[in-house]
Design a protein around this motif. Structure first.
Motif, mmCIF file in Angstrom:
data_model
loop_
_atom_site.group_PDB
_atom_site.id
_atom_site.type_symbol
_atom_site.label_atom_id
_atom_site.label_comp_id
_atom_site.label_asym_id
_atom_site.label_seq_id
_atom_site.Cartn_x
_atom_site.Cartn_y
_atom_site.Cartn_z
ATOM 1 N N LEU A 269 -2.496 9.699 14.021
ATOM 2 C CA LEU A 269 -1.356 9.305 12.801
ATOM 3 C C LEU A 269 -1.631 7.709 12.614
ATOM 4 N N GLY A 270 -1.937 6.991 13.705
ATOM 5 C CA GLY A 270 -1.968 5.443 13.680
ATOM 6 C C GLY A 270 -3.279 5.043 12.622
ATOM 7 N N ILE A 271 -4.348 5.928 12.686
ATOM 8 C CA ILE A 271 -5.789 5.712 11.844
ATOM 9 C C ILE A 271 -5.366 5.999 10.421
ATOM 10 N N PHE A 272 -4.581 7.008 10.080
ATOM 11 C CA PHE A 272 -4.162 7.403 8.911
ATOM 12 C C PHE A 272 -3.284 6.338 8.409
ATOM 13 N N LEU A 273 -2.280 5.776 9.176
ATOM 14 C CA LEU A 273 -1.394 4.691 8.419
ATOM 15 C C LEU A 273 -2.105 3.522 8.299
ATOM 16 N N MET A 274 -3.185 3.008 9.084
ATOM 17 C CA MET A 274 -3.821 1.766 8.705
ATOM 18 C C MET A 274 -4.681 2.051 7.498
ATOM 19 N N ASN A 275 -5.277 3.297 7.100
ATOM 20 C CA ASN A 275 -5.955 3.562 5.822
ATOM 21 C C ASN A 275 -5.010 3.603 4.617
ATOM 22 N N TYR A 276 -3.899 4.166 5.183
ATOM 23 C CA TYR A 276 -2.817 4.269 3.739
ATOM 24 C C TYR A 276 -2.390 3.024 3.288
ATOM 25 N N ILE A 277 -2.031 2.076 4.204
ATOM 26 C CA ILE A 277 -1.608 0.716 4.074
ATOM 27 C C ILE A 277 -2.803 0.178 3.343
ATOM 28 N N GLY A 278 -4.003 0.131 3.924
ATOM 29 C CA GLY A 278 -5.108 -0.611 3.147
ATOM 30 C C GLY A 278 -5.201 -0.194 1.599
ATOM 31 N N ILE A 279 -5.074 1.241 1.414
ATOM 32 C CA ILE A 279 -5.307 1.589 0.108
ATOM 33 C C ILE A 279 -4.228 0.904 -0.881
ATOM 34 N N GLY A 280 -2.902 0.917 -0.248
ATOM 35 C CA GLY A 280 -1.957 0.563 -0.978
ATOM 36 C C GLY A 280 -1.951 -1.055 -1.216
ATOM 37 N N VAL A 281 -2.360 -1.767 -0.209
ATOM 38 C CA VAL A 281 -2.574 -3.339 -0.535
ATOM 39 C C VAL A 281 -3.836 -3.361 -1.406
ATOM 40 N N SER A 282 -4.835 -2.536 -1.381
ATOM 41 C CA SER A 282 -5.751 -2.886 -2.408
ATOM 42 C C SER A 282 -5.564 -2.532 -3.903
ATOM 43 N N THR A 283 -4.581 -1.759 -4.179
ATOM 44 C CA THR A 283 -4.095 -1.153 -5.258
ATOM 45 C C THR A 283 -2.940 -1.779 -5.648
ATOM 46 N N TRP A 284 -2.227 -2.813 -4.983
ATOM 47 C CA TRP A 284 -1.076 -3.394 -5.499
ATOM 48 C C TRP A 284 -1.146 -4.475 -6.462
ATOM 49 N N PRO A 285 -0.424 -4.364 -7.474
ATOM 50 C CA PRO A 285 0.828 -3.955 -7.734
ATOM 51 C C PRO A 285 0.713 -2.874 -8.798
ATOM 52 N N TRP A 286 -0.432 -2.247 -8.826
ATOM 53 C CA TRP A 286 -0.944 -1.179 -10.106
ATOM 54 C C TRP A 286 -0.252 -0.019 -9.607
ATOM 55 N N LEU A 287 0.468 0.857 -10.566
ATOM 56 C CA LEU A 287 0.719 2.109 -10.506
ATOM 57 C C LEU A 287 -0.093 2.921 -11.577
ATOM 58 N N VAL A 288 -1.102 2.313 -12.494
ATOM 59 C CA VAL A 288 -1.827 2.963 -13.111
ATOM 60 C C VAL A 288 -3.191 1.909 -13.028
ATOM 61 N N PRO A 289 -3.780 2.255 -11.894
ATOM 62 C CA PRO A 289 -4.844 1.090 -11.496
ATOM 63 C C PRO A 289 -5.821 0.885 -12.597
ATOM 64 N N PHE A 290 -6.176 -0.020 -13.055
ATOM 65 C CA PHE A 290 -5.721 -1.425 -12.690
ATOM 66 C C PHE A 290 -5.528 -1.899 -14.165
ATOM 67 N N LYS A 291 -4.480 -1.073 -14.739
ATOM 68 C CA LYS A 291 -4.122 -1.417 -16.067
ATOM 69 C C LYS A 291 -2.469 -1.680 -16.216
ATOM 70 N N LEU A 292 -1.841 -0.813 -15.264
ATOM 71 C CA LEU A 292 -0.356 -1.196 -15.707
ATOM 72 C C LEU A 292 0.288 -1.093 -14.039
ATOM 73 N N THR A 293 1.284 -2.238 -14.163
ATOM 74 C CA THR A 293 1.974 -2.354 -12.969
ATOM 75 C C THR A 293 3.070 -1.412 -12.594
ATOM 76 N N LEU A 294 3.784 -1.279 -11.631
ATOM 77 C CA LEU A 294 4.902 -0.505 -11.082
ATOM 78 C C LEU A 294 5.929 -0.910 -12.249
ATOM 79 N N TRP A 295 6.220 -2.193 -12.633
ATOM 80 C CA TRP A 295 7.295 -2.526 -13.590
ATOM 81 C C TRP A 295 6.993 -2.369 -14.917
ATOM 82 N N ASP A 296 5.674 -2.465 -15.379
ATOM 83 C CA ASP A 296 5.377 -1.889 -16.734
ATOM 84 C C ASP A 296 5.633 -0.448 -17.024
#
Length: 341
Positions: A269-296
């Motif tokens: 579970l810890g390994i999955f958590l670290m990878n999940y956070i890593g992907i989240g950091v890499s795609t922040w703040p895009w919700l439509v990568p890498f075109k529109l942010t979560l606020w857009d």
């Protein structure tokens, strides 16, 4: 008049809620999909019965988090939903078919005997395998990015069939298999547990290999991701994630050569958590990568406030029910057909 938007960044709150729901789905449905991936390779029917019974009380409830994640995206970020769904129609349809087929096989297997039981065993396996691979393909396509013109998806229905998304699909299959193996170690004993421990050692090597490949491919594909991870001072701030992942891998590798039963699952579970956070950091703040942010792409504040008001009451109930199920059905699984324990 009371309103959430007066003191909360509602798009950010919903981003966190949806991200949490998806992560809980990955962890909770991940282990039972992993059991399905490993299922036909178990050494005996009795081992397969134990594996099936170990997930019987949980598998359908675990999928609640998928509904919450998808429904939350539709309600709180409708524009993102409208852009992303056409890009993912085919893999999501196959994923849902795999989940449905797996659920049917799960129920019919308990009533089947002889050769027909073997048919449902493989149905359970291929349903789990298909659902997992398609989830990985969706994740890989999301990270890779999709074609967008203005506020519309402009690619084809088969853009998800690229080398990176297919690699992520295979990577997630190995990751879920590791979750399933460590879950089986925790919930079974005897020959089933010994086999699961050997399987986990074997799968762990593939998980490490694919994690390395994905981690190398992401900055090579996208210069923004490369700049985020390797520029200073970000490089120093983000180092705890790969370092902790490496520590978890080493500890898990050692634990799989001992008689530990619970910590291998927690380390996975810890390994999955670290990878999940890593992907989240890499795609922040895009919700439509890498075109529109979560606020857009956020819905109107009034809509998000109303949804949040219902979620404040509903989410604790779902969490309490999930925790209660895991508490009630703690312990080792039986091989009896008519009872999970």
């Amino acid at each position: 008049m009371f309103s959430f938007e007066s003191f909360l960044d509602l798009p950010l709150v919903w981003y966190a809620l949806i991200g949490t729901a998806i992560f809980l789905y990955i962890l909770l449905d991940g282990f039972d999909l992993g059991v399905g991936i490993l299922f036909p390779f178990a050494p005996s029917d009795q081992c397969r019965d134990r594996m099936m019974n170990s997930i019987a009380p949980f598998w359908d409830g675990n999928e609640t988090w998928l509904v919450l994640g998808g429904g939350g995206l539709f309600a709180a970020f409708p524009l993102a939903y409208a852009i992303l769904m056409p890009a993912f129609y085919i893999p999501i349809i196959f994923m849902l078919l795999g989940l449905i087929f797996r659920g049917v096989a799960f129920e019919f297997r308990f009533k089947a005997t002889g050769k027909s039981r073997r048919i449902w065993d493989y149905s359970f396996h291929f349903g789990s395998l298909t659902a997992t691979f398609m989830q990985g393909a969706v994740l890989g396509t999301f990270v890779h990015g999709i074609s967008v013109e203005g506020r519309n998806f402009s690619g084809s229905a088969f853009d998800w069939l690229n080398a990176f998304s297919l690699m992520v699909g295979v990577a997630l299959v190995t990751g879920y298999a590791l979750l399933g193996a460590t879950w089986t170690i925790m919930k079974t004993e005897g020959a089933t547990q010994d086999w699961a421990r050997q399987s986990a050692r074997y799968v762990l090597l593939f998980v490490a290999m694919f994690m390395g490949l994905v981690s190398l491919a992401m900055p090579m594909m996208n210069s923004d991701i490369k700049a985020l991870w390797f520029s200073l001072p970000n490089f120093y701030f983000l180092q705890p994630m790969p370092i902790l992942s490496a520590v978890f891998f080493i500890m898990l590798w050692r634990d799989l050569r001992t008689e530990r039963e619970y910590r291998p699952f927690l380390l996975t579970l810890g390994i999955f958590l670290m990878n999940y956070i890593g992907i989240g950091v890499s795609t922040w703040p895009w919700l439509v990568p890498f075109k529109l942010t979560l606020w857009d792409v956020a819905a109107a504040p009034e809509s998000q406030s109303l949804l949040l008001l219902g979620t404040v009451f509903l989410l604790p109930c779902v969490l309490a029910y999930t925790g209660y199920c895991f508490w009630v059905f703690r312990g080792k699984a039986s091989h009896e057909h008519d009872a999970a324990y």
